[in-house]
Design a protein around this motif. Structure first.
Motif, short mmCIF file in Angstrom:
data_model
loop_
_atom_site.label_atom_id
_atom_site.label_comp_id
_atom_site.label_asym_id
_atom_site.label_seq_id
_atom_site.Cartn_x
_atom_site.Cartn_y
_atom_site.Cartn_z
N ASP B 254 0.59 8.50 8.54
CA ASP B 254 0.07 7.17 7.94
C ASP B 254 -1.12 6.63 8.73
O ASP B 254 -1.15 7.03 9.88
N ASP B 255 -1.39 5.38 8.32
CA ASP B 255 -2.49 4.79 9.08
C ASP B 255 -1.95 3.94 10.48
O ASP B 255 -2.76 3.73 11.26
N ALA B 256 -0.86 3.78 10.29
CA ALA B 256 0.01 3.29 11.68
C ALA B 256 -0.20 4.36 12.80
O ALA B 256 0.37 3.96 14.00
N GLY B 257 -0.36 5.62 12.53
CA GLY B 257 -0.28 6.48 13.59
C GLY B 257 1.05 7.27 13.60
O GLY B 257 1.32 7.90 14.50
N ASN B 258 2.04 6.95 12.77
CA ASN B 258 3.35 7.69 12.67
C ASN B 258 3.01 9.30 12.60
O ASN B 258 2.27 9.60 11.93
#
Lengths: 364, 286, 192
Positions: B254-258
């Motif tokens: 995801d965009d949060a870098g998970n």
């Protein structure tokens, strides 16, 4: 939810379909024919034949069309086709002395037997865009020569040879190795080096040749002679007991005459560099001759000064644009397995550093 | 495709490659020069592996191709299709069903058997190349068994970083003689090279080299007594099948870098999921 | 040239040579294992297995040495027609063919060079019997121990000691073959 990427096969098929559409371009514009490419983009065709190592103007034109004008891609298509062809035999060596020359110039003598023939050259054209070509492209017919060319056009180096001023280059009959059938091996003899240079990337060869002119193994080259024209290809037919002509080739040949003060082993004399390429490609032929001469340092007893053009292993292993472009472009293939291994390693090394220096981490 | 010979290459070329393979098997880990041909795919994209596969395939084979461990990566798809068309061989994605497996960068997780041949695609076959760019020199070093440079390099890593900073294409010594590049497999896979029941063949097209490891051959990753070799991987289980023992790809989700971690061996992962194994982020069973 | 020379090749070369090569490769990769190989119908005394190996591996690029009773006109013609391989002296050959006693001494053949140990000859040894019994073998390709009916011991031990140089052997008998690369160690009663 994460879904693994699937459908590689569909993606490839769709990409190929799109490529075909892009190749065709605007369908309101007439499609290029192979004959148009062969006749009107002849120098591109020549380069593809030279570096593709296959003399067939129609196939080269087809490759250029298929490659959308990307000449290295076209050379690749020709090479891959060439490897599948059966070998029926080897021709006799062609005689460039008997070339029907379209162009023949010498930079070392003002005039000579056979004369200076400028031929169809860009030299002395003013590089001004010719907007007439954009309009109709019709050209008036060029004037024709009144008298026929002599059957033999003697090589300039032959005149120097008579005086003993240039190194001997005796004919020899050993069958040269075939780079396309045997793995390249270093040290490579001159025949193998020339073979590699003949199919080497034009840009790479030009850059190396230019570097010798600027002092990286300078060899003071004069263009003794540059000739472009057609030669007959003959093949011995054992059943007949003699050779017959099976076709003709257009070739560009360049012989350089290089200054040479002499070395531990050789007297002061002029030395030679040699270039021979399919088609009309004098940039390539001259470059090849300069690089050939630079690579000959060892046999002429010169010093190796570490110049790239002197280094046969460096030159021969990096001059092939199909090898180079393949390896260069392969880095766009997935590498996530090795990258993952590197990620783990860097993370581990960083955590060890920060564990060891918690104060530095806090200060940053 | 009838215009081309069985498995694309002409018979003379296949004979030349076959002779090189036999010498390679007779001198484990030694790089046999061969007159690599221009293939209809670019150098660097598996032309060495493709030529080796073309020289060994028979119509009765079942062929599997993986790239980064997966059967569905584009280049694996492309090579598999090439042999479906030119050799008419059956293909599979299941490691256990394959008789010949061509691979780039991985060794399958499922242990190989005596009935299988693993063909590696190799970009730079010379393990000493990055220490000494000249072929003329490295050939001499192999002939004299002069591998000091490699040990010095590895030891410098240890003194600088605390351990050997090579994570893939980790050099091995074959049967106590030749130092060999195992191709850019992660070092996690190195132990699988040792005493494998399968024949392992390596093809480097652009560099014109073939080498081999016969079955049950000793293959030792270079190391030092005080810094033994360690096969490492991401310290997670697979988020799809829960495997603790497989090499993992890291995927940003995801965009949060998970992140999530999944088996790089797609067949291994799918087989485990089919057997009912589940990981942290497995889809719900329908 | 006898008409015999024109027959006895592979009927379907791409397929049969692929199948034959796999047998040769398995044999070389797993010393001591015996494999059935067929397809060639060469003139006597050349065995089916040796004929198939030659058709699979030899061509104009591979000089062959014919030793003793295998240096016959019929075999020469057959090889010339089906492989085009040039004949050569033992010291120049890439492959040699014959019975063990005729092939000896092994010192006559190229062993490879330290930089190119692959440039060594492969000897095709025609045998009256071939069985997975006799002297014990170990080394690459062998899980624990294998056994093979070698014609003798000392020569193969000496060859193994030359590693990485050395010769590689293919033993043929009727339609069967086995192989012994230079890496194989020979364990045998000291009496040999």
């Amino acid at each position: 939810m994460y879904v693994a990427v699937k459908g590689g096969e569909r993606a490839i098929e769709n990409a190929h379909a799109w490529l075909a559409e892009e190749r065709r371009g605007d369908r309101d514009i007439a499609e290029l024919s192979i004959a148009q490419i062969r006749e009107q983009l002849k120098l591109a065709v020549d380069r593809v034949m030279a570096e593709g190592s296959l003399y067939d103007p129609d196939l080269a034109a087809l490759a250029i069309k298929q490659a959308r004008g990307d000449l290295i891609e076209a050379i690749f298509l020709i090479r891959a086709y060439r490897t599948t062809l059966p070998r029926f035999g080897a021709s006799r060596p062609v005689s460039t002395g008997a070339m029907a020359c379209d162009r023949r110039i010498s930079a070392t003598f003002k005039d000579l037997p056979g004369g200076q023939v400028l031929g169809p050259t860009f030299d002395y054209t003013h590089r001004l865009l010719d907007f007439k070509l954009a309009a109709d492209g019709e050209v008036p017919e060029a004037p024709r020569a009144a008298k026929a060319q002599p059957a033999e056009m003697p090589h300039v180096t032959g005149f120097l040879n008579r005086e003993g001023l240039i190194e001997e280059a005796p004919a020899e009959d050993t069958t040269p190795p075939d780079l396309t059938r045997e793995p390249l091996e270093i040290p490579a003899g001159r025949a193998l080096r020339l073979q590699a240079l003949a199919r080497a990337d034009e840009g790479f060869t030009l850059g190396l040749a230019y570097s010798t002119q600027r002092g990286y193994a300078r060899n003071h080259a004069f263009v003794g002679e540059l000739r472009i024209g057609t030669v007959a290809v003959e093949m011995d037919i054992p059943e007949l007991g003699f050779a017959i002509e099976i076709g003709e080739l257009t070739l560009t040949e360049c012989e350089t005459v290089n200054q040479f003060k002499g070395s531990k082993t050789e007297p002061p004399q002029f030395t030679r560099g040699y270039g021979l390429v399919f088609g009309q490609s004098e940039r390539k032929a001259i470059s090849m001759a300069l690089v050939d001469r630079a690579l000959r340092w060892e046999e002429l007893g010169e010093d190796f000064i570490g110049a790239p053009a002197q280094d046969a292993e460096f030159v021969l292993y990096h001059a092939d644009n199909i090898q180079a472009t393949g390896f260069l472009e392969h880095i766009k293939l997935p590498h996530y397995v090795d990258f993952q291994a590197e990620l783990e390693l860097v993370r581990k090394m960083r955590s060890e550093v920060t564990d060891a220096n918690p104060a530095r981490e806090a200060a940053e | 495709m009838n215009d081309y010979n069985f498995a694309y290459l002409d018979e003379q070329t296949k004979r030349m490659i076959r002779r090189a393979i036999l010498k390679g098997l007779a001198i484990p880990g030694y790089q046999v020069p061969f007159a690599s041909r221009e293939m209809p795919m670019p150098y660097g994209w598996g032309t060495g592996g493709v030529q080796v596969s073309a020289a060994i395939l028979t119509p009765g084979d079942t062929f599997k191709v993986i790239d980064q461990g997966a059967d569905d990566t584009t280049n694996a798809v492309s090579i598999r299709k090439f042999f479906e068309r030119t050799a008419g061989v059956a293909t599979t994605e299941h490691t256990g069903e394959a008789t010949v497996i061509q691979t780039r960068h991985r060794i399958p997780e499922t242990p190989l058997t005596e009935d299988q041949i693993l063909v590696f695609q190799v970009p730079i076959p010379e393990p000493l190349r990055f220490l000494e760019p000249r072929e003329s020199e490295t050939r001499k070093m192999h002939s004299l068994e002069e591998y000091g440079l490699m040990h010095v390099k590895l030891y410098e890593d240890i003194s600088r970083h605390g351990h050997i900073a090579t994570s893939y294409a980790y050099p091995v010594r074959v049967e106590g003689r030749y130092v060999m590049d195992p191709s850019p497999i992660p070092k996690f896979d190195n132990p699988k090279l040792d005493r494998s029941p399968a024949i392992q063949l390596f093809g480097a097209g652009r560099e014109q080299r073939i080498y081999a490891i016969p079955p049950y051959t000793r293959v030792v990753s270079l190391d030092f007594e005080d810094h033994p070799f360690e096969a490492s991987k991401a310290d997670h289980p697979c988020d799809l099948c829960g495997a603790e023992d497989s090499y993992l790809d890291e995927v940003i989700i995801d965009d949060a870098g998970n992140r999530m971690f999944v088996c790089s061996d797609s067949d291994y992962c799918a087989s485990r999921q089919a057997q009912g194994h589940r990981g942290r982020l497995s889809p719900e069973v329908a | 040239m006898h008409s015999e020379a024109l027959s006895g090749g592979f009927a379907d070369p791409p397929i049969q040579s692929a199948q034959a090569f796999r047998k040769v490769m398995e044999a070389m990769a797993r010393p001591g294992t015996i494999h059935e190989i067929s397809g060639a119908e060469p003139p006597v005394p050349l065995s089916q297995a040796a004929g198939s190996v030659l058709l699979t591996l030899c061509d104009g690029d591979t000089p062959i040495h014919l030793a003793g009773g295998h240096d016959t006109e019929a075999i020469r013609d057959w090889l010339a027609f089906h492989t085009g391989a040039p004949l050569a002296a033992a010291s120049e050959c890439m492959f040699a063919l014959g019975r063990w006693e005729a092939l000896k001494p092994l010192s006559a053949y190229p062993l490879g060079t330290p930089e190119y140990p692959d440039r060594s000859a492969t000897l095709i040894v025609e045998c009256d019997e071939l069985a997975a019994e006799g002297v014990e073998l170990s080394g690459p390709g062998i899980e624990a121990r294998a056994a093979l009916s070698l014609p003798e011991v000392a020569a193969f031990r000496a060859n193994n000691a030359l590693f990485p140089l050395g010769l590689d052997f293919i033993f043929t008998c009727g339609s069967r073959l086995a192989a012994l690369p230079r890496t194989t160690r020979i364990h045998a009663p000291e009496a040999c």
